[in-house]
Enzyme design. Structure first.
Site, PDB file in Angstrom:
ATOM      1  N   LYS A   1       3.275  -4.195 -14.475  1.00  0.00           N
ATOM      2  CA  LYS A   1       2.464  -3.581 -13.426  1.00  0.00           C
ATOM      3  C   LYS A   1       2.977  -2.157 -13.226  1.00  0.00           C
ATOM      4  O   LYS A   1       4.189  -1.921 -13.299  1.00  0.00           O
ATOM      5  CB  LYS A   1       2.608  -4.396 -12.134  1.00  0.00           C
ATOM      6  CG  LYS A   1       1.698  -3.973 -10.995  1.00  0.00           C
ATOM      7  CD  LYS A   1       1.854  -4.910  -9.795  1.00  0.00           C
ATOM      8  CE  LYS A   1       0.949  -4.548  -8.635  1.00  0.00           C
ATOM      9  NZ  LYS A   1       1.058  -5.498  -7.513  1.00  0.00           N
TER      10      LYS A   1
ATOM     11  N   SER B   1      -0.496 -10.713  -4.019  1.00  0.00           N
ATOM     12  CA  SER B   1      -0.887  -9.822  -5.118  1.00  0.00           C
ATOM     13  C   SER B   1      -0.600 -10.332  -6.526  1.00  0.00           C
ATOM     14  O   SER B   1      -1.073  -9.747  -7.496  1.00  0.00           O
ATOM     15  CB  SER B   1      -0.231  -8.445  -4.941  1.00  0.00           C
ATOM     16  OG  SER B   1      -0.943  -7.697  -3.987  1.00  0.00           O
TER      17      SER B   1
ATOM     18  N   SER C   1      -3.277  -7.169  -5.779  1.00  0.00           N
ATOM     19  CA  SER C   1      -3.221  -5.876  -6.431  1.00  0.00           C
ATOM     20  C   SER C   1      -2.772  -5.930  -7.894  1.00  0.00           C
ATOM     21  O   SER C   1      -3.013  -4.979  -8.627  1.00  0.00           O
ATOM     22  CB  SER C   1      -2.267  -4.963  -5.661  1.00  0.00           C
ATOM     23  OG  SER C   1      -0.946  -5.477  -5.720  1.00  0.00           O
TER      24      SER C   1
END
Lengths: 482, 486
Positions: B79, B178, B154
């Site tokens: 990420k 997330s 996210s």
């Protein structure tokens, strides 16, 4: 001063000291002063995205010691909080500090005033990280086209010590700060080098009519970094506030800054001081639990503090004045104690250190730390004088040689033949010769003129370049004339 | 069998038996990214040269015949809020579009040391604030099951890459769901570890007391393998626990017989889509059929979790993001003075959701409001923690939905509050610091539905055991069409 007549000063001081750790409070960067800009930095103290603080345990040790030295209660549970405000010298735009649970609180520092001893309360002491430093291209921030930011200082551990508003004059404020700085220096909390900014002060002050129990409106003046600046600031601010009050006006509660060059305090723009710091607990650090054992270990590691040392020296026979002079500076006190270990006469040592050696240091420059006369050598010199090997007068000359060469006093006395002549046989010859050359004086003495003896002693001293033991000369002359 | 269908363990076997070199495996994934990623846009940055270099190092290690760890030569992707020295680390924000950190996050460091090959950095909602990856400053990511839909967020890029087979596994971060929510939307396995189990050093912070890093994988066993690799104490993160992480691998196949599993009654409300509720209830029945005891429980303070979260997380965010001022790094917008430069840089650098949360948080911490908002939220957090502790006195695990519904269409939800509501099942777990795993458990309207297993602090091994039992029972076998692309 105007305020002395009508008004009483009420003053409290916040003192920020850089704690004497080798590394910063939340990272392993060096705290050394004077390095090239932005060389003592890393991702953590630069506040790069993703970094986390790790508390330097030595900073906590020092803060605990400071708390104990200032007679505070050390908290068993303490925590860090974030103080949020924007300024380019603050890498994260928040300062990790301590808000409602400081590491130490409820202490005091004793000062001496004209009315006797007085305790100045210490409200609290808390740990925080220092900010970096703006280096302006011009004289001041407003006249600069640009500013560099140096983050070497960012993250240096600070202890903020907040006093109670217990001081009633500039003299008391100075006495408090002098005592405070001395304690911190002794306890090893900080090197207290004001010229390097390791100690900085914010001064809160208000005036009120003498006898009034209420507090007047106060101002806070920031940016003071010497004791003389604090004194000048208090005197200026007292005059300024007295004028405002005398003119029927009201003092505005505000933050002011000290302009060292002009010797005045200047109000900061309201916009700049309208901070809401939005304190909240620092989520990146665990609360700090301090066990009684940890506190005890720190208590045991504390060296003798100034007040205790002064008491001890008085008990050893020094006058309170001499003890005070010696304790005033840690270096001097340490030197004295080291010399004392060698067993010289205490009073003589104090005198030879504070008058003679300090006289040389003052006259020729230099500090005690790099003085070539080491404590055992000074002790040895004092002993030579005390036991009569040399006279006090010769001692001064020997000390001068020691000061410039670093040689031992015994060596100097031996090699330069300065030892006092206490040998009866050696002196007898000199006495005979003087008597032979001064028959008139010998006659006078025998005839009852006591003063003639003094003249004859002086002649023997002259003949021996002052090295003759005066008591022995006296005795020999009396025998020969008797 | 397609290489992109292989689990980490299978890939490891192929590498060790020299049926495949790390270089070939890396090339395979780089090519696949080129072919498939335009449809999902999971990657913000692909690092082909770095990946090839690491693959060569892995091949050398494999050729040397020395003891090789299970991750050597296996590609992965991170990420984009995890720092990787020298590589763009953007947080999907215009603020950090050109930021290349000089240091590497602890988690990435552990993986690299274990021989991992990092293919690139994955899309996300800006600074991990959002539930759909639509708040990426660069572009939205598409759900591999239906490109018209969001992958969740996210960590949407992480979930989409694993689901589309453009990374064998990915690393994400979870502040309020997330990892788990995008895992559920994309039909992959995602773990939010216990707070403190994985070092946050090098994770660009959103809300420090809630953020945790975790793996997204296709299988439960892979997930346990990656968690084991990244967990453990790190002296650089004061909130990482000193204890050694539990062994999550050896008891994986021990089954669920005798486990007491709780279903929180508060979670089955009208807001829960029938298709999702059905999958959760089916999963409960399956657990029973596997020998577990399932009973209802109560978490009475769950109604306040969302409100508490949206005070605490923005409060921490407002402070964590204060450093982006244009002075030291990141975007600097030209302006006349210092304050003006701060304002211009932050106005230009942050997107709408970040600004919203910075403002919410600033307000919640303001003088005069702190007690009413931040302090009350912290007290609520304690109550929520106690709710879970009560349930765990006589239950081993909690089974719950991950999301109230399946993935929505890109652009479908414009009301921020409606989007916040979608996190009601995941947020309380972060507030309590507990571990939670999201496991694909069925389909609704052809889209994946996840279930969540929540355990006691540091009970990851038990979560994996139960998840593995469900997975091995054939709970979920569907694959998105995109994964079938060669």
């Amino acid at each position: 001063m105007a305020c002395d007549d009508k008004y009483e000063m009420v003053c409290g001081i916040e003192t920020h000291v850089e704690m004497a750790t080798k590394t910063k409070i939340f990272c392993a960067c060096s705290t050394e002063f004077g390095a090239e800009q932005n060389t003592h930095v890393c991702p953590v103290c630069l506040g790069l995205p993703g970094v986390l603080p790790v508390l330097n345990r030595e900073a906590v040790n020092i803060a605990i010691k400071a708390g104990l030295a200032l007679n505070c209660q050390v908290a068993s549970f303490s925590k860090f909080d974030r103080k949020n405000y924007y300024y380019p010298d603050l890498p994260k735009n928040y300062q990790t500090s301590q808000y409602d649970l400081p590491i130490a609180a409820h202490g005091w520092v004793e000062i001496t005033t004209a009315e006797g001893p007085k305790k100045i309360g210490v409200t609290r002491a808390h740990m925080e990280e220092d900010a970096g430093k703006l280096v302006h291209s011009g004289e001041t921030i407003t006249s600069s086209a640009w500013s560099d930011v140096d983050y070497n200082r960012a993250g240096v551990p600070l202890l903020e010590i907040v006093s109670e508003p217990d001081m009633r004059s500039a003299d008391e404020a100075l006495a408090y700060l002098t005592a405070l700085v001395r304690i911190l220096d002794y306890a090893g909390v900080s090197d207290c080098k004001m010229e390097q900014g390791s100690v900085r002060f914010d001064v809160n002050m208000s005036l009120r009519p003498h006898g009034s129990g209420e507090l007047g409106v106060r101002t806070e003046t920031k940016n003071l970094n010497s004791l003389s600046a604090v004194r000048r600031c208090l005197e200026y601010e007292a005059r300024r506030q007295a004028e405002v009050l005398d003119g029927g006006g009201r003092v505005v509660q505000e933050t002011r800054t000290w302009d060292e060059g002009r010797g005045v305090t200047v109000a900061l723009r309201v916009k700049e001081e309208a901070h809401d710091y939005r304190y909240f607990p620092e989520p990146d650090l665990m609360p700090l639990k301090i066990s009684p054992a940890w506190i005890e270990a720190m208590r045991r590691s504390l060296p003798e503090l100034p007040d205790a040392k002064r008491e001890r020296l008085i008990k050893l026979g020094l006058s309170p004045y001499d003890a005070g002079v010696i304790v005033a500076a840690k270096e001097l006190a340490r030197y004295f104690d080291e010399a004392l270990q060698c067993g010289p006469d205490v009073k003589m040592l104090a005198n030879w250190l504070t008058s003679e050696l300090y006289g040389l240091l003052n006259a020729q420059g230099g500090s005690l730390a790099d003085c070539r006369v080491r404590p055992p050598q000074l002790a040895a010199l004092v002993k030579l004088i005390k036991q009569g090997t040399i006279s006090g007068k010769t001692g001064k000359a020997v000390l001068e040689t020691m000061f410039s060469t670093g040689r031992d006093p015994e060596t100097i006395v031996r090699e330069e033949g300065l030892g006092q002549i206490s040998d009866t046989a050696a002196l007898a010859a000199a006495v005979d010769e003087v008597l032979a050359r001064n028959p008139k004086s010998a006659e006078d003495y025998r005839g009852g003129k006591e003063q003639a003896l003094g003249f004859l002693v002086g002649q023997v001293m002259r003949a021996t370049q002052g090295r003759a033991n005066p008591a022995l000369v006296n005795q020999l002359l009396k025998e020969k004339l008797g | 069998m397609r290489i992109s269908d292989c689990s980490i363990r299978e890939l490891g076997r192929l590498l060790r038996e020299r049926e495949l070199s790390a270089a070939e495996l890396t090339e395979h994934y780089l090519e696949r990214i080129e072919r498939v990623d335009p449809a999902t846009r999971a990657y913000i940055t692909v690092l082909p040269e770095e990946a090839r270099a690491r693959a060569r190092t892995a091949d050398a290690a494999l050729a040397s015949g020395e003891e090789i760890g299970p991750l050597t030569g296996i590609p992965t992707a991170l990420k984009d809020n995890l720092c990787l020295a020298g590589a763009p680390t953007t947080c999907a924000s215009a603020m950090l579009a050109d930021f290349r950190p000089p240091y590497t996050a602890a988690v990435a460091e552990k993986l690299l040391r274990a021989g991992a090959v990092v293919l690139g950095k994955l899309n996300m909602d800006e600074f991990a604030m959002g539930s759909s990856t639509e708040y990426s400053a660069f572009f939205p990511t598409h759900n591999p099951w239906d490109p018209a839909r969001v992958p969740g967020g996210s960590s949407g890029g992480s979930a989409a890459a694993v689901a589309a087979g453009t990374a064998p596994y990915a690393i994400g971060s979870d502040t309020g769901g997330s990892i788990r929510q995008p895992a559920a939307f994309c039909g992959v396995v995602g773990l939010k570890p216990t707070y403190g189990a994985v070092s946050r050093y090098g994770l660009i912070a959103f809300a420090s007391s809630l953020d945790q890093i975790g793996p997204l994988t296709r299988t439960v066993a892979d997930n346990a393998l990656i968690f084991t690799a990244i967990a453990g104490h790190d002296p650089r993160d004061s909130t990482s626990v000193p204890d050694a992480p539990a062994d999550c691998l050896s008891g994986l196949a021990d089954g669920v017989r005798g486990l007491k599993i709780a279903l929180p009654q508060e979670f089955f409300t009208p807001g829960l889509a029938p298709g999702v509720e059905k999958v959760v209830r089916d999963t409960a029945r399956r657990l029973e059929s596997l020998g577990a005891e399932v009973s209802l429980c109560s978490l009475p303070h769950m109604d306040y979790a969302l409100a508490a979260y949206y005070l605490i997380a923005p409060a921490e965010c407002s402070s964590n993001l204060a450093r982006y001022d244009g002075v030291r790094y990141g975007l600097r917008a030209p302006a006349a003075g210092m304050i003006e430069m701060f304002q211009a840089s932050r106005s230009a650098g942050f997107g709408p959701e970040v600004k919203r949360r910075v403002m919410l948080g600033t307000y919640a911490l303001s003088s005069g409001y702190y007690d009413a908002y931040y302090l009350r939220a912290q007290k609520t957090r304690t109550l929520i923690r106690e709710d879970y502790a009560r349930v765990f006195t006589d239950h081993d695990l909690i089974l719950s939905p991950v999301t109230p519904d399946v993935a929505w269409r890109i652009g479908e939800i414009s009301d921020p509050l409606a989007m916040y509501m979608g996190d009601i099942y995941t947020i309380p777990v972060n507030l309590a610091g507990l571990p939670g795993i999201s496991l694909p458990a069925g389909l609704a309207d052809g889209l994946p539905v996840g279930v969540q297993l929540i355990g006691r602090h540091f009970a990851e091994a038990l979560l994996y055991r139960a998840a593995y039992a469900l997975e091995q029972s054939g709970l979920f076998t569907a694959r998105p069409a995109l994964a079938e692309v060669d």
